[in-house]
Design an enzyme around this catalytic site. Structure first.
Site: not given
Length: 951
Positions: A486, A675-676, A681, A786, A790
């Site tokens: 991952h 998100k985290r 990110k 992911t 969504k």
């Protein structure tokens, strides 16, 4: 609304005189067929008999009389539970009084939720037991999904939807003045995960059950989850325990009969099995010539001697040797032992009779209380063993920035895999098949490297308990595991120091070294220059075990989770392994379940889709593509009606949790990044963009502001407790929000929101409301992601970089439905070189945003210096390079949002949103699981047959 407690009287069989006289309210409903991928056999089960009313008892069933008695007992469970209104109310009341020990006087929404959930669980357990019995009978090859996280979310509505009984329970609860929405809100999210890894695992379980695969999940039952996030008045993240088990969890079943011993520390004793034998061995000796003729002396090759005095002869001579009579045995002794206790959570397939299992392990002491220490007055010592044992499963991802945290993480991972492997082996032994057939019955998928200690654990079981030779055990183990990677970040690949691993699990360190020796010998001649990188043992700077290397060497297949990610594995971090195992690497793009992330979380939109193509898209997402010809002005207007409902729902949540009011949500662009929190990110890029937009608004007149696109920039996500920069980013977001939201000069033109404690339940409110969603990681860093799937399923327009699954989404839904920007993966290194060149010129808007932070506009300037320096100087994640491209993309977003047709409808935007949603079939987790099943696991569906007519 107050609950009419007196209505509960109508439920009690002991209070018949108070039953509502209107008996027709409790009339059984007509039997209807629920949509099913198999063509509709999922009918109302109460009118049917269960196929598998098998007795299951530890009692001796060899006695015919005893067997008959047991069969008579379990024949009472031949029929499925009824689902008419009266039966459901009776079931709820029974749970309130008999299970929860409450009465009508203490009946409230919390108790109503628990009783309703337990009632639904009764229906689940019927199917769950039948599924397990059917799997036991058919003995299919099973998949065991090993994951340190399972971010399941709430289960009440999800389970009712899967069992096609939501309308039945909604009607039943309405009879006692309760609303299903209010009852469902009482449920707490299960604290079993943190981010995408755990949510992916939960989606996969849903798809495995729906596709009727013989599969189990294994995880840990964390007492306090990861943590509950709160935001202080100063804007800081505050970590609190997540007491998700405070009122118990109605979905789990404590298995008092399933418990295993887990061992730590100690030492390994070798016991060799040999005997002495005298054997004749040909060798060279010296025999004396002349006087003393016949005297013999042993000769060593190359030894000088006087040939006149000695004669060199070759002859057979007796020699005592040690002969191995059996393989060396290894005994792991003097260990510290604890128990792993099982808790089962049934996982329902959607409109199927298959209900699979998620087994969670909780650590318990072998010795709960030391009476001797207590009697000596050492009260703390009396409880020390209990506290040490229970610590292992208290928290997900203990802070490993110090040695004790690292040791706890290692113990947590070994505890998890040891319990799971012991359970898997027990189930296999019950089949009666020879151990050599293990791979024909079991395949284990490691979801990242956290479960990779399962490899040496299986080897230990095969060697020390099944007494296979090392070669036999190794050959078998290599047929039983698969590994999902991952990350492409080398620093994120898990390693354990040899010293720590050897101290905690010494037997496993021995096994890993032996595996590594065999592997090194097999590649030494072909790849002599790559041995250091291929080795499972890292020599520098600290000798450590590379868990990813161990997984690759062992596994049947190694998969990435997006096309770009899988390619990067083969060309970057695992390129040398790809040379050794070119056929071992493959891609399985991630997916999410449309049943939770569209059907359940966005009821208005899913009802709109169903009105056009029927309900079967819930198990065959591709059917939604049939909507495309129907996307006309009327359908687009209906879509915007569903979006308004979703935005109002999110606005209410924001008001409740943060106190921020959003006005006129129809006109406000909802711009969402959830998100985290992590530097790659790039929440940092998003917040400096927000600052730049705010600074620009301050330069405009009220008339100019009125013409601007009104927007709400929304953030949510947790930072790891030890991640300094991520926590500073959260604080900056909150400090900027405090300034922007209270600036009356810009009115409602811009709002910034940080919603605390992001979880599955809040995601189910946030995602349907997003007009655009930010997927802006540095190219080449996001394995898949992911959340992008969504959002797109719900009609959110993606604004993203050329990273992760963004690229594949663009290919499926069309470039017109996306806003892509930024450097591509192959351009990042050159971008870094340019970024640090003396002639690099930072965008003036970014410079102004950084100066505003440094100038104290959003708080003390020293507070955020590390954040500013991370962009102004190091900028590893090339924020400055992508910033002007990001701003240009948002300028286009605003222009498109403001465009309306003559009826005042955002026709073009609505069409793009609908196309984004209906073209997302590739990203259903059903497709992902089919790929895994066919390409890696080689397992087939094992469909529990339809019930028979009751006699």
């Amino acid at each position: 609304m107050s609950t009419p407690y007196s209505a509960l009287d109508s439920l009690s069989t002991r209070q018949r005189s108070q039953v509502d006289p209107h008996a027709e309210e409790y009339r059984a409903e007509d039997t209807t067929v629920s949509p099913s991928p198999s063509g509709g056999f999922m009918q109302r089960l109460p009118s049917k008999s269960r196929l598998l009313p098998l007795a299951s008892s530890v009692a001796d069933r060899s006695d015919p009389e005893q067997k008959k008695k047991l069969d008579n007992l379990f024949a009472m469970r031949r029929r499925f539970l009824e689902t008419d209104t009266k039966s459901l109310l009776q079931s709820i009341c029974d749970h309130v009084e008999l299970r929860l020990g409450r009465s009508k006087w203490s009946f409230n929404k919390e108790i109503a939720y628990s009783a309703t959930a337990l009632s639904v669980r009764d229906h689940l357990i019927e199917l769950w037991n039948d599924t397990n019995a059917y799997f036991h009978e058919k003995k299919p090859k099973r998949l065991y999904y090993l994951s340190i996280e399972f971010l399941i979310g709430r289960l009440l509505r999800s389970n009712m939807l899967s069992l096609a009984i939501e309308s039945d329970y909604t009607k039943a609860l309405s009879q006692i003045g309760l609303h299903m929405e209010e009852i469902a809100e009482e449920e707490l999210d299960m604290g079993l995960g943190n981010g995408g890894l755990g949510r992916l695992a939960a989606c996969f379980l849903d798809s495995m059950a729906t596709l009727r695969l013989p599969a189990w999940g294994y995880g840990l039952r964390y007492q306090y989850g990861m943590f509950k996030q709160r935001i202080s008045k100063e804007g800081d993240q505050v970590e609190l325990p997540d007491y998700w088990l405070e009122n118990g969890c109605p979905w789990e079943i404590k298995r008092l009969d399933v418990r295993y011993t887990i061992r730590f520390y100690g030492y390994v004793r070798e016991e060799k099995h040999t005997r002495s034998e005298i054997r004749m061995k040909k060798g060279k000796v010296l025999r004396r010539r002349g006087k003393g003729k016949g005297e013999l002396l042993p000769y060593t090759e190359g030894q000088s001697f006087n040939e006149n005095e000695w004669q060199l002869l070759e002859m057979e001579m007796p020699e005592e040797v040690e002969v191995e009579t059996a393989p060396t045995e290894y005994f792991w002794e003097n260990t510290e032992d604890i128990y792993a206790c099982a808790y089962d959570v049934p996982i329902a397939g959607y409109h199927t009779l298959n209900v699979i299992n998620l087994r969670l392990w909780q650590s318990m002491p072998k010795t709960e209380f030391d009476f001797n220490s207590f009697n000596r007055g050492s009260y703390d010592d009396a409880m020390r063993a209990k506290q040490a044992a229970e610590t292992i499963t208290q928290v997900l991802y203990p802070n490993d920035s110090f040695d004790a945290g690292k040791e706890l993480r290692l113990k947590q991972q070994y505890f998890f895999v040891s319990a799971s492997l012991q359970d898997i082996m027990r189930r296999f032994r019950n089949t009666g098949m020879p151990i050599q057939d293990l791979h024909k019955q079991c395949v284990m998928q490691c979801n990242d490297t956290h479960p990779v200690l399962a490899i040496p654990e299986l080897m230990r079981i095969l060697l020390d308990e099944e007494h296979l030779t090392f070669d036999e055990a190794w050959e078998l183990t290599q047929k039983c595991f698969a590994y999902t990677n991952h990350t492409v970040l080398p620093e994120a690949l898990e390693k354990w120091s040899v010293d720590l691993l050897g101290r905690v699990v010494p037997r496993h360190l021995q096994i890993i070294y032996q595996i590594n020796w065999l592997f090194m010998e097999s590649v030494r001649d072909r790849f002599p220059d790559d041995l250091a990188d291929l080795s499972i043992i890292e020599e520098h700077p600290v000798k450590a075990i590379r868990m990813a290397n161990l997984a690759i060497v062992t596994s049947i297949k190694v998969n990435g989770v997006a096309a770009l990610h899988s390619q990067l594995l083969k060309t970057t971090i695992f390129r040398k392994f790809f040379k050794v195992f070119p056929k071992k690497f493959l891609n399985v793009t991630n997916g999410v379940t449309q049943r939770r992330w569209l059907l359940e979380c966005n009821t208005p939109l899913s009802q709109l889709f169903t009105s056009k193509v029927g309900p079967k898209w819930a198990t065959a997402y591709k059917i939604l593509r049939q909507i495309e010809p129907h996307v006309n002005d009327a359908f687009i207007s209906q879509f915007w009606d569903t979006r308004r409902i979703a935005k109002e729902r999110l606005a209410a949540l924001i008001k409740k949790e943060t106190g921020i009011t959003l006005n006129n949500v129809d006109e406000m662009l909802f711009d969402v990044q959830v998100k985290r929190i992590h530097e790659y990110k790039r929440q940092s890029l998003n917040i400096v963009r927000a600052i730049a937009e705010y600074l620009n608004l301050r330069t405009l007149t009220p008339a100019q502001i009125a013409k601007k696109c009104k927007k709400m920039i929304f953030f949510a996500g947790k930072a790891a407790p030890g991640y300094y920069m991520a926590k500073k980013t959260i604080k900056l977001i909150n400090c900027v929000a405090n300034v922007v939201n209270n600036d009356e000069t810009i009115g409602d033109a811009l709002k910034i929101v940080f919603l605390p404690n992001y979880n599955v339940s809040s995601a189910q409110v946030i995602i349907p409301a997003a007009d655009i969603h930010e997927q802006i990681s540095t190219a080449g860093y996001e394995a898949s992601g992911t959340s992008c799937m969504k959002f797109c399923m719900n009609g959110g327009i993606i604004i993203g970089t050329w990273d992760g699954a963004n690229i594949e989404i663009l290919e499926e839904i069309g470039a017109e439905q996306t806003y892509m920007f930024g450097l591509k993966t192959e351009e990042v290194e050159e971008g870094r070189r340019q970024r640090h060149a003396p002639n690099f010129k930072m965008d003036s808007r970014l410079e102004e945003a950084l100066l505003a932070i440094e100038g104290g506009l959003f708080g003390p300037k020293d507070e955020f210096m590390a954040f500013v320096d991370s962009i102004r100087h190091s900028d590893h994640y090339i924020v400055a390079n992508d910033f002007p491209l990001f701003m240009a993309a948002h300028e286009q977003v605003e222009k498109d949002w403001l465009e309306k047709n003559s009826q005042g409808v955002r026709e073009k935007w609505g069409r793009r949103a609908i196309l984004s949603s209906i073209r997302m079939d590739k990203f259903s987790s059903d497709r992902s699981i089919i790929d895994y099943s066919e390409k890696i696991w080689k397992i087939k569906p094992c469909m529990v047959p339809a019930p028979i007519d009751a006699q």
